[in-house]
Motif scaffolding. Structure first.
Motif, PDB file in Angstrom:
ATOM      1  N   SER A  60       8.878   2.694  -7.363  1.00  0.00           N
ATOM      2  CA  SER A  60       9.458   2.251  -8.629  1.00  0.00           C
ATOM      3  C   SER A  60       8.673   1.054  -9.158  1.00  0.00           C
ATOM      4  CB  SER A  60      10.920   1.851  -8.408  1.00  0.00           C
ATOM      5  OG  SER A  60      11.402   1.111  -9.513  1.00  0.00           O
ATOM      6  N   SER A  61       8.483   1.019 -10.459  1.00  0.00           N
ATOM      7  CA  SER A  61       7.735  -0.093 -11.054  1.00  0.00           C
ATOM      8  C   SER A  61       8.427  -1.429 -10.808  1.00  0.00           C
ATOM      9  CB  SER A  61       7.540   0.137 -12.551  1.00  0.00           C
ATOM     10  OG  SER A  61       8.789   0.187 -13.214  1.00  0.00           O
ATOM     11  N   SER A  62       9.732  -1.412 -10.552  1.00  0.00           N
ATOM     12  CA  SER A  62      10.422  -2.678 -10.284  1.00  0.00           C
ATOM     13  C   SER A  62       9.972  -3.301  -8.965  1.00  0.00           C
ATOM     14  CB  SER A  62      11.937  -2.480 -10.281  1.00  0.00           C
ATOM     15  OG  SER A  62      12.318  -1.586  -9.260  1.00  0.00           O
ATOM     16  N   PHE A  63       9.406  -2.507  -8.070  1.00  0.00           N
ATOM     17  CA  PHE A  63       8.880  -3.042  -6.807  1.00  0.00           C
ATOM     18  C   PHE A  63       7.392  -3.325  -6.891  1.00  0.00           C
ATOM     19  CE2 PHE A  63      12.654  -0.740  -5.304  1.00  0.00           C
ATOM     20  CZ  PHE A  63      13.293  -1.780  -4.662  1.00  0.00           C
ATOM     21  N   GLY A  64       6.770  -2.917  -7.975  1.00  0.00           N
ATOM     22  CA  GLY A  64       5.343  -3.122  -8.140  1.00  0.00           C
ATOM     23  C   GLY A  64       4.972  -4.538  -8.527  1.00  0.00           C
ATOM     24  N   ASP A 114       0.871  -1.171   0.000  1.00  0.00           N
ATOM     25  CA  ASP A 114       0.000   0.000   0.000  1.00  0.00           C
ATOM     26  C   ASP A 114       0.909   1.222   0.000  1.00  0.00           C
ATOM     27  OD1 ASP A 114      -1.816   2.022   0.334  1.00  0.00           O
ATOM     28  OD2 ASP A 114      -2.631   1.293   2.227  1.00  0.00           O
ATOM     29  N   PRO A 115       1.184   1.796  -1.178  1.00  0.00           N
ATOM     30  CA  PRO A 115       2.111   2.918  -1.218  1.00  0.00           C
ATOM     31  C   PRO A 115       1.518   4.224  -0.691  1.00  0.00           C
ATOM     32  CG  PRO A 115       1.287   2.472  -3.409  1.00  0.00           C
ATOM     33  CD  PRO A 115       0.730   1.409  -2.503  1.00  0.00           C
ATOM     34  N   ALA A 116       0.224   4.239  -0.414  1.00  0.00           N
ATOM     35  CA  ALA A 116      -0.466   5.456   0.043  1.00  0.00           C
ATOM     36  C   ALA A 116      -0.145   6.566  -0.957  1.00  0.00           C
ATOM     37  CB  ALA A 116      -0.086   5.798   1.462  1.00  0.00           C
ATOM     38  N   GLU A 117       0.532   7.594  -0.531  1.00  0.00           N
ATOM     39  CA  GLU A 117       0.863   8.712  -1.424  1.00  0.00           C
ATOM     40  C   GLU A 117       2.281   8.608  -1.982  1.00  0.00           C
ATOM     41  OE1 GLU A 117      -1.474  10.934  -2.318  1.00  0.00           O
ATOM     42  OE2 GLU A 117      -2.838   9.759  -1.073  1.00  0.00           O
ATOM     43  N   ALA A 118       3.039   7.626  -1.525  1.00  0.00           N
ATOM     44  CA  ALA A 118       4.433   7.507  -1.966  1.00  0.00           C
ATOM     45  C   ALA A 118       4.523   7.021  -3.411  1.00  0.00           C
ATOM     46  CB  ALA A 118       5.181   6.534  -1.052  1.00  0.00           C
ATOM     47  N   ARG A 119       5.533   7.497  -4.122  1.00  0.00           N
ATOM     48  CA  ARG A 119       5.814   6.986  -5.466  1.00  0.00           C
ATOM     49  C   ARG A 119       6.715   5.773  -5.307  1.00  0.00           C
ATOM     50  NH1 ARG A 119       4.622   9.410  -9.981  1.00  0.00           N
ATOM     51  NH2 ARG A 119       6.521   8.783 -11.053  1.00  0.00           N
ATOM     52  N   LEU A 125       8.081  -0.938   1.992  1.00  0.00           N
ATOM     53  CA  LEU A 125       6.708  -0.859   2.485  1.00  0.00           C
ATOM     54  C   LEU A 125       6.216  -2.237   2.894  1.00  0.00           C
ATOM     55  CD1 LEU A 125       5.313   1.411  -0.366  1.00  0.00           C
ATOM     56  CD2 LEU A 125       5.754   2.105   1.998  1.00  0.00           C
ATOM     57  N   PRO A 126       5.425  -2.312   3.972  1.00  0.00           N
ATOM     58  CA  PRO A 126       4.890  -3.611   4.381  1.00  0.00           C
ATOM     59  C   PRO A 126       3.894  -4.138   3.358  1.00  0.00           C
ATOM     60  CG  PRO A 126       3.967  -1.871   5.754  1.00  0.00           C
ATOM     61  CD  PRO A 126       4.997  -1.232   4.864  1.00  0.00           C
ATOM     62  N   ARG A 127       3.827  -5.454   3.292  1.00  0.00           N
ATOM     63  CA  ARG A 127       2.906  -6.119   2.376  1.00  0.00           C
ATOM     64  C   ARG A 127       1.695  -6.613   3.149  1.00  0.00           C
ATOM     65  NH1 ARG A 127       6.578 -10.049  -1.234  1.00  0.00           N
ATOM     66  NH2 ARG A 127       4.556 -10.441  -2.165  1.00  0.00           N
TER      67      ARG A 127
END
Length: 192
Positions: free
Chosen positions: A153-157, A146-151, A183-185
């Protein structure tokens, strides 16, 4: 799915630096030409993982993933399967099983360059849910961030974003100890 192997290679061949080939959680099935541990010279990890995924696609009891196509071109992959068929996930200390339900798990998404932010991940998610349902899974879960408002990287997506899952009807069950992009999962689940 064996006939789609060239599409899988196209999607996963350059997708990960470490050559995961969707084996991070399931990497236990040896390819037919792979020597058992300790015998002969083992191929490097990306080659071994590629051979294992090919063996799983050609002879497994379920497809280890679904592919999204756009105008006949493969544009995305979603790795999934029964959690029980993923030994590293079964033994995970950071993403525990929450009950004894025979869930299916979504492990990853790979969306080709140029196709991101075009709904491919959602199409893959919908395809994964439909496939798990056809296989008789009682529910399906995933472990997005849950990135909330953080950007991010697509490599972590590759683990997915919680907003995509919630829009598809998944509910948050447990904040896990696993992380991606710092970020926690979340463990999210959809009853089928």
């Amino acid at each position: 799915m064996a006939e789609r192997w060239p599409d899988v290679v196209r999607l996963l061949g350059g997708a990960t630096e470490r050559g995961c080939w969707c084996q991070a959680w399931r990497g236990v099935i040896r390819a037919p030409d792979e020597a058992p541990a300790g015998e002969g010279s083992a191929p490097d990890a990306p080659d071994r993982n590629r051979r294992r995924l090919q063996a799983q696609i050609q002879g497994g009891s379920f497809a280890p993933g679904v592919i999204a196509y756009l105008d006949g071109e493969p544009v995305g992959w979603c790795g999934l399967g029964p959690r029980a068929a993923m030994p590293r996930l079964v033994r995970s200390q950071t993403i525990p099983a929450v009950d004894d339900t025979l869930v299916w798990s979504i492990g990853c998404f790979v969306v080709g360059p140029g196709y991101r932010r075009r709904g491919v991940t959602r199409a893959l998610l919908d395809g994964a849910v439909a496939y798990a349902r056809r296989q008789g899974a009682p529910c399906i879960e995933a472990y997005p961030i849950d990135p909330a408002e953080a950007r991010v990287s697509s490599s972590f997506g590759f683990v997915g974003f919680i907003s995509t899952f919630e829009a598809a009807g998944f509910r948050r069950v447990l904040l896990t100890d696993a992380h991606s992009a710092g970020l926690p999962r979340w463990l999210v689940r959809l009853t089928l």
